[in-house]
Design a protein around this motif. Sequence first.
Motif, PDB file in Angstrom:
ATOM      1  N   GLY A 130      28.615  31.554 -12.551  1.00  0.00           N
ATOM      2  CA  GLY A 130      27.175  31.797 -12.432  1.00  0.00           C
ATOM      3  C   GLY A 130      26.713  32.422 -11.143  1.00  0.00           C
ATOM      4  N   TRP A 131      27.613  32.873 -10.278  1.00  0.00           N
ATOM      5  CA  TRP A 131      27.200  33.349  -8.958  1.00  0.00           C
ATOM      6  C   TRP A 131      26.278  34.567  -9.028  1.00  0.00           C
ATOM      7  N   LEU A 161      29.744  27.982  -9.774  1.00  0.00           N
ATOM      8  CA  LEU A 161      29.522  29.343  -9.304  1.00  0.00           C
ATOM      9  C   LEU A 161      30.629  30.308  -9.687  1.00  0.00           C
ATOM     10  N   GLU A 185      21.460  28.158 -10.134  1.00  0.00           N
ATOM     11  CA  GLU A 185      22.576  28.701  -9.354  1.00  0.00           C
ATOM     12  C   GLU A 185      22.214  28.841  -7.876  1.00  0.00           C
ATOM     13  N   ILE A 215      22.368  33.993  -8.648  1.00  0.00           N
ATOM     14  CA  ILE A 215      21.752  33.529  -7.399  1.00  0.00           C
ATOM     15  C   ILE A 215      20.623  34.470  -6.998  1.00  0.00           C
TER      16      ILE A 215
END
Length: 256
Positions: free
Chosen positions: A65-66, A62, A171, A69
């Motif tokens: 890649g957060w 994350l 994610e 979400i």
Amino acid sequence: MDPAQLAALLALAAVAAYVQTLTGFAFGLMMMGGVGLTGIIPLAEAAVLVSILVVVNAAQVLARGWRDIAGREFALVMVSSLVFLLIGYWLLGILLKGSLDWLKLVLGTVIIVSSIQLLFKPEPLERRSGNGSFLFFGAIAGLMGGLFSTAGPPLVYHLYRQPMRAAAVRETLVAVFALNAFLRLGTVALAGQMPDRHFLWSLATIPVVIAFTQLARRYPPGISPLNMRRLAFVLLFLSGASLAIPALLKLIGDFS
């Protein structure tokens, strides 16, 4: 924990991390199944260890890649997941106070059912499922997370059927599992049931998991993803059956 037990735990973590990276899930299931079969550490401690490793892995994923979400789906899943995580942890306490065979039977059954799911490829839906479905699968994930820190399989299958980008699904799942694991650790700590100092040796699995995750990404095996899923199915199914069947037979014997 003696050197032989530590070596076995590290080997188990390495295999679980490698398979997890290639199949998309299975880490917690393989760790819990392996610990249940070998008795390297108590199952309750294994669940704590899996929670820690899930948080460590999520921090890596994350960090970049957060932004992917899916906020709405994440919120719906977490609403029911958090409630049922507490229920699952409460049920674990009941099972631990009772017969260990009941605990092994439940864990083995969860692993068997989850392994069968590996054989089926989720078919994408044309339209997004209703909000109630996310609440429902979030509840199942929370219950499994509270019991054994293995919140994945049903929720994984459900999200991969949604008309969402693969990155958003991935994610979102990582974020759900991480928050569940973090809150489970908090629940264990508040209950005063964190493992003693001897458990610290188990944290040697952290660099092993990181290393074998990278190894699987850079040097995947020369077999197809489908065959890898089949191999994971065999490993999980056998470990689940090896836990559940002897426990079931013993319980039947106790009742007869």
